[in-house]
Design a protein around this motif. Sequence first.
Motif, PDB file in Angstrom:
ATOM      1  N   UNK A  18       0.843  -1.190   0.000  1.00 32.24           N
ATOM      2  CA  UNK A  18       0.000   0.000   0.000  1.00 32.24           C
ATOM      3  C   UNK A  18       0.876   1.237   0.000  1.00 32.24           C
ATOM      4  N   UNK A  19       0.332   2.319  -0.465  1.00 34.85           N
ATOM      5  CA  UNK A  19       1.053   3.577  -0.514  1.00 34.85           C
ATOM      6  C   UNK A  19       0.557   4.499   0.585  1.00 34.85           C
ATOM      7  N   UNK A  20       1.484   5.061   1.334  1.00 38.92           N
ATOM      8  CA  UNK A  20       1.127   6.124   2.257  1.00 38.92           C
ATOM      9  C   UNK A  20       1.008   7.394   1.434  1.00 38.92           C
ATOM     10  N   UNK A 112      -2.189   5.593 -11.194  1.00 40.38           N
ATOM     11  CA  UNK A 112      -1.252   4.637 -10.629  1.00 40.38           C
ATOM     12  C   UNK A 112      -1.959   3.414 -10.054  1.00 40.38           C
ATOM     13  N   UNK A 113      -3.165   3.623  -9.535  1.00 40.52           N
ATOM     14  CA  UNK A 113      -3.893   2.507  -8.947  1.00 40.52           C
ATOM     15  C   UNK A 113      -4.504   1.591  -9.996  1.00 40.52           C
ATOM     16  N   UNK A 118       3.658   0.771 -16.974  1.00 38.94           N
ATOM     17  CA  UNK A 118       3.971   1.473 -18.218  1.00 38.94           C
ATOM     18  C   UNK A 118       2.862   2.440 -18.603  1.00 38.94           C
ATOM     19  N   UNK A 119       1.601   2.057 -18.338  1.00 38.14           N
ATOM     20  CA  UNK A 119       0.479   2.942 -18.619  1.00 38.14           C
ATOM     21  C   UNK A 119       0.500   4.169 -17.725  1.00 38.14           C
ATOM     22  N   UNK A 120       0.871   3.956 -16.458  1.00 35.58           N
ATOM     23  CA  UNK A 120       0.973   5.074 -15.521  1.00 35.58           C
ATOM     24  C   UNK A 120       2.022   6.074 -15.989  1.00 35.58           C
ATOM     25  N   UNK A 121       3.158   5.573 -16.466  1.00 32.79           N
ATOM     26  CA  UNK A 121       4.215   6.473 -16.931  1.00 32.79           C
ATOM     27  C   UNK A 121       3.760   7.284 -18.146  1.00 32.79           C
ATOM     28  N   UNK A 471      -3.582  -0.123  -4.642  1.00 37.86           N
ATOM     29  CA  UNK A 471      -2.486   0.773  -4.939  1.00 37.86           C
ATOM     30  C   UNK A 471      -1.217   0.074  -4.538  1.00 37.86           C
ATOM     31  N   UNK A 472      -0.318  -0.116  -5.470  1.00 34.62           N
ATOM     32  CA  UNK A 472       0.910  -0.823  -5.161  1.00 34.62           C
ATOM     33  C   UNK A 472       2.095  -0.089  -5.738  1.00 34.62           C
TER      34      UNK A 472
END
Length: 472
Positions: A18-20, A112-113, A118-121, A471-472
């Motif tokens: 998980x992301x803080x 991002x989630x 690659x899609x996020x970038x 979310x990772x």
Amino acid sequence: ASILVMVESQYKQESAAYLLNGHLDPNIASNFGKKTISPLSSYALLLNNITGPGLVAMCVAYQHGGWLPATSLLFGAAVGSLLSAGFLVETMTRFHGNEHFEGRVEFMEMARALFPRWGYYIVFILFLFNITTSNVSAILESAQTLDQTILMVFGQVCALELSPDFGVVCVTESSIDIDSVFGENIEYVSVGFVALAIISIPIGFWNLEENMIIQIFSFIALCVLLGEFCVQFFNNGLHPEYLPVSSLNHGAGATLGSILFNFAFVVTVPSWVNEKRKDVRIHETLSSTISTGTLMFALMGCVGAMAYQFPNGADLLTKLSMPSQWFVTRVLAQLFPPLVLVPGIPILSIIVRYNLLENRVCGPFVGNMIAVVLPWLIAFLTMSGNKLNIILNWSGLLTVVPLNFLIPCAMYLISRESKGVCKMTSITTTLGDSKEEAAAAAGAAIAKEKQEVMMKNRRRDSEGESGGCTIS
């Protein structure tokens, strides 16, 4: 160890990472605003975002492309932007802890989630390019018009020429066909550019909610200025022959792309939703602002195109500043950029900074350099000539459609296909908490999230379901 190191070391021990989120980190929480934006401020903010630098290019789009293609594209883009903004809002509610917009979910947080890395970038690059381009366009239009104002008031305007020669250059007249009073063949730093930078850059370091007084004032100024411009149009006399039904020549496609540029506001909607008050009706506000903005575009495009002839490179403010126009019109044309365009520059910078910090791409200092300072550096390199119109056209064609229309739809569909909701570690902290207390809260939240995921997985297994997004 810092809170980030402590939390990340615990993440690695979990079966699902998980992301803080950045706004929950006490070290950078002050870089985000509170949920205090009122209904009036919301209306002003969104309408100002829609009617940006592309507004002064609408007459050119109508005259060069024809009223039928321009109007069809305008209303199609308006409907598409309304749907896309709604998709983004609904996607935000798919994040655990944000079902009623209690938390903060920025545009790039959703990317991002929901998308592979690659899609996020790819989305991240499009996002930065699109908003930075919007800012550069507003900076150029404002600086060039302020130079014209100085010329009109004092009879000359000066700048520091950097290329091809070095030294101070002054002009005493400007061309009606070129946006820059200094022409196309030199690189320079003008008095108008420096003055705008001194005013605008500090405001870019504020939070979104702190800009609302400026947005309301800018909205009032927009209504007054457009009303006076329309009176000037009718006084000049309207020439229907200036406005063809269709004129799809080899350059019309790029010109019509500036219409799409007007609806590049969709990616800014999540930041507004994150800081609006609870009594603000999201969908009603979006519908009313998009409808109003579209009608403004259509009116300015049609009437303005029949009032003037626009050669390649000229825009509306250049025509309104001609000596043949009323004195009050020339004055208001010079005031249009500082009153209408300049207030939007810090808003876009703030939204870029929010997304960079929320995704932990960088810290506050680097985030401010990228979001606030970088657009001014790029604008400095494109000050001369008619490069503004080139930026508007190409950015509209290359980035607005995928970023503001296609990607929000993809986000919504992916979030709907998942059986669960996107997980977002929600940690309640205050600015007075110590790092140890915040880290302890983070650990407790992660443990709670893990337990909820395990329980949901058991239920899904028993029901034969699968899916969900984290979310990772």
